[in-house]
Design a protein around this motif. Structure first.
Motif, mmCIF file in Angstrom:
data_model
loop_
_atom_site.group_PDB
_atom_site.id
_atom_site.type_symbol
_atom_site.label_atom_id
_atom_site.label_comp_id
_atom_site.label_asym_id
_atom_site.label_seq_id
_atom_site.Cartn_x
_atom_site.Cartn_y
_atom_site.Cartn_z
ATOM 1 N N VAL A 53 1.041 -1.333 -0.202
ATOM 2 C CA VAL A 53 0.068 0.393 0.420
ATOM 3 C C VAL A 53 0.831 0.973 -0.039
ATOM 4 C CG1 VAL A 53 -1.723 1.232 1.360
ATOM 5 C CG2 VAL A 53 -1.757 -1.615 1.713
ATOM 6 N N THR A 54 0.392 2.494 -0.866
ATOM 7 C CA THR A 54 1.435 3.713 -0.859
ATOM 8 C C THR A 54 0.631 4.329 0.125
ATOM 9 O OG1 THR A 54 0.235 4.513 -2.848
ATOM 10 C CG2 THR A 54 1.630 3.440 -3.215
ATOM 11 N N SER A 55 1.517 5.677 0.500
ATOM 12 C CA SER A 55 0.951 6.373 1.732
ATOM 13 C C SER A 55 0.171 6.994 0.971
ATOM 14 C CB SER A 55 2.328 7.278 1.978
ATOM 15 O OG SER A 55 3.100 7.973 0.978
ATOM 16 N N THR A 56 -0.479 7.456 -0.129
ATOM 17 C CA THR A 56 -1.006 7.460 -0.848
ATOM 18 C C THR A 56 -2.239 7.282 -0.441
ATOM 19 O OG1 THR A 56 0.080 8.814 -2.718
ATOM 20 C CG2 THR A 56 -2.267 9.208 -2.539
ATOM 21 N N GLN A 57 -2.394 5.726 -1.002
ATOM 22 C CA GLN A 57 -3.632 5.148 -0.638
ATOM 23 C C GLN A 57 -4.179 4.922 0.380
ATOM 24 O OE1 GLN A 57 -1.808 1.247 -2.431
ATOM 25 N NE2 GLN A 57 -1.860 2.410 -4.657
ATOM 26 N N LEU A 58 -2.483 4.586 1.537
ATOM 27 C CA LEU A 58 -3.309 4.735 2.649
ATOM 28 C C LEU A 58 -4.519 6.124 3.425
ATOM 29 C CD1 LEU A 58 -2.797 2.532 5.440
ATOM 30 C CD2 LEU A 58 -1.140 4.280 6.113
ATOM 31 N N GLU A 59 -3.888 7.108 3.165
ATOM 32 C CA GLU A 59 -4.817 8.320 3.598
ATOM 33 C C GLU A 59 -5.758 8.005 3.223
ATOM 34 O OE1 GLU A 59 -2.609 11.976 2.622
ATOM 35 O OE2 GLU A 59 -0.745 10.929 3.582
ATOM 36 N N LEU A 60 -5.410 7.825 1.423
ATOM 37 C CA LEU A 60 -7.498 8.280 0.979
ATOM 38 C C LEU A 60 -8.310 6.611 1.013
ATOM 39 C CD1 LEU A 60 -8.685 8.553 -1.422
ATOM 40 C CD2 LEU A 60 -8.383 6.512 -3.064
ATOM 41 N N LEU A 61 -7.854 5.468 1.975
ATOM 42 C CA LEU A 61 -8.533 4.429 2.669
ATOM 43 C C LEU A 61 -8.669 4.652 4.236
ATOM 44 C CD1 LEU A 61 -6.308 0.880 1.488
ATOM 45 C CD2 LEU A 61 -8.926 1.998 0.175
ATOM 46 N N LEU A 62 -8.178 5.792 4.530
ATOM 47 C CA LEU A 62 -8.497 6.398 6.346
ATOM 48 C C LEU A 62 -8.430 7.371 5.815
ATOM 49 C CD1 LEU A 62 -5.697 3.721 7.926
ATOM 50 C CD2 LEU A 62 -7.880 3.055 7.278
ATOM 51 N N SER A 63 -9.474 7.396 5.611
ATOM 52 C CA SER A 63 -9.843 9.330 5.375
ATOM 53 C C SER A 63 -10.132 10.135 6.700
ATOM 54 C CB SER A 63 -10.724 9.409 3.721
ATOM 55 O OG SER A 63 -12.266 8.687 4.106
ATOM 56 N N ASP A 64 -10.678 9.481 7.567
ATOM 57 C CA ASP A 64 -11.369 9.399 8.375
ATOM 58 C C ASP A 64 -9.877 10.524 9.734
ATOM 59 O OD1 ASP A 64 -10.604 6.992 8.872
ATOM 60 O OD2 ASP A 64 -11.769 7.162 10.905
ATOM 61 N N VAL A 65 -8.627 9.531 8.782
ATOM 62 C CA VAL A 65 -7.181 9.590 10.005
ATOM 63 C C VAL A 65 -6.723 11.161 9.081
ATOM 64 C CG1 VAL A 65 -5.372 9.020 11.368
ATOM 65 C CG2 VAL A 65 -7.378 7.801 10.966
ATOM 66 N N PRO A 66 -5.715 12.047 9.988
ATOM 67 C CA PRO A 66 -5.572 13.573 9.134
ATOM 68 C C PRO A 66 -3.930 12.565 8.935
ATOM 69 C CG PRO A 66 -5.996 13.911 11.827
ATOM 70 C CD PRO A 66 -6.531 12.691 11.523
#
Length: 400
Positions: free
Chosen positions: A28-41
């Motif tokens: 998982v890329t860091s960009t994808q992680l931010e997309l999937l866990l959008s509730d976390v800053p």
């Protein structure tokens, strides 16, 4: 670097979410992680992934990119895999850093998952399974179909749509692609999907160029035609007719593959198809017979109600088909009622309310309300669905 037991003990709920997500998707890329866990800053995610990397639970690297900087690519360590699955701690050393080709391909599949789960309008992701195994037997040999992913989506009407996904970043040779296409042709010809699904999942081939997409579809079409040949009593041609496939050249731009009319199918009609067009084409052989049977059932119910409201017409129908003859259905009313029914059917006088009720009771069993079964289309081959797939119920949640 913290000690391994201490690092595990100090894991937060967010750390466990990150480890579970990365372990499920492999890379998982860091960009994808931010997309999937959008509730976390995003800042919090960067801090926690760095902590997990230092704790030896996540590996990470930043592949070379000609322009700009690539995001971090994260993968689970062996300890993180065991932790996510609740298994004992592994023995031996840690896995080496994956090669760049594997990282790129695995991250590409994860990109599809992230976009389907968060940014694809008109559909809801119900299931995303990486590298499923589909064993089957063809020509007396055991074979296994291994797509990059199995996807189950629900459209706006709640209909389930299935797809096998193959992602090609231009690294596979044409010979390898032909072998892969041959496996799908054999899978379709043997109707192996009837063991698990109500209809054959659509094959979605995502590659880098139009030439590779068209070449794959041509190869697949030729192999399907060859696999569909058989004897007079062979159902291979029918089996193959249930198979649908689509291809596009958006491997580097997955968001366009999911939202734009860039797909072509086995007819090679020039493209212009959307993702849902390809997926619904795979479901059509299952839905069409159901729609026809539903229409026939509704027509039968209308005719039954008409006959119930017109005893004279019902009497004429029963007389025409000689349904007044002795049968097990009429014997249940007793000798007196059967005799009364025979006299009523032989009479030409208009019936009163009692006659109407008596005629209604003589409804043939297959006309009784609620006695019919739900229509089910004829599948190419009857199979025992040990892991049956149900359309209205999702097998897994798409939440991270």
């Amino acid at each position: 670097m913290p000690h391994a037991p201490a690092a595990v003990v100090s894991l937060s709920e967010l750390d466990l979410r990150i480890i579970g997500l990365v372990s499920d998707q492999r890379v998982v890329t860091s960009t994808q992680l931010e997309l999937l866990l959008s509730d976390v800053p995003g800042r919090t995610l960067r801090y926690r992934t760095e902590y997990l990397h230092r704790a030896g639970l996540l590996g990470r690297s930043r592949p070379y990119r000609e322009r700009g900087s690539a995001p971090y690519h994260l993968w689970p360590s062996r300890r993180a895999d065991k932790l996510a699955r609740g298994a004992p701690a592994p023995r031996g050393g840690e896995r080496a850093e994956p090669n760049p080709l594997f990282l790129a391909h695995a991250a590409g599949v994860s990109e599809l998952y992230a976009l389907l789960a968060t940014q694809t309008p008109g559909v809801r992701l119900a299931r995303f399974e990486r590298e499923p195994r589909e064993p089957f037997t063809a020509e007396g040999h055991s074979r296994t179909l291994a797509p990059d992913a199995l996807v189950e989506l629900h459209d706006g009407q709640g209909l389930g749509l299935l797809a096998f996904v193959e992602l090609d970043l231009g690294t596979m040779s044409q010979a390898r692609l032909k072998v892969k296409a041959g496996a799908y042709a054999a899978y379709a010809a043997q109707a192996a999907w009837t063991e698990r699904y109500d209809f054959c999942p659509c094959l979605l081939f995502i590659t880098t160029t139009e030439a590779r997409a068209v070449a794959f579809l041509k190869t697949l079409a030729a192999l399907l035609e060859k696999a569909g040949r058989g004897g007079f009593y062979d159902n291979r041609a029918v089996n193959v007719s249930w198979f649908a496939a689509g291809a596009c050249a958006m491997a580097r731009e997955s968001h366009r593959a999911l939202s734009e009319p860039c797909w072509d199918d086995l007819t090679l009609s020039g493209g212009g198809l959307c993702l849902l067009d390809c997926l619904r084409a795979a479901r059509a052989p299952y839905d069409t017979p159901r729609a026809e049977q539903d229409a026939a059932q509704r027509a039968s119910e209308v005719e039954r109600e008409r006959l119930r409201s017109d005893p004279d017409a019902w009497r004429a129908l029963l007389q025409e088909h000689r349904l007044y003859a002795r049968s097990e259905h009429f014997e249940q009313f007793g000798t007196t009622a059967v005799r009364a029914l025979e006299l009523l059917l032989a009479s030409n006088r208009s019936s009163a309310r009692r006659s109407r009720l008596l005629l209604a009771s003589s409804t043939p069993t297959h006309w009784r309300a609620g006695s019919h079964r739900s229509p089910c289309p004829r599948v190419p081959r009857t199979g025992r669905r040990s892991r049956g797939w149900s359309t209205p119920t999702a097998r897994a949640s798409a939440s991270a």
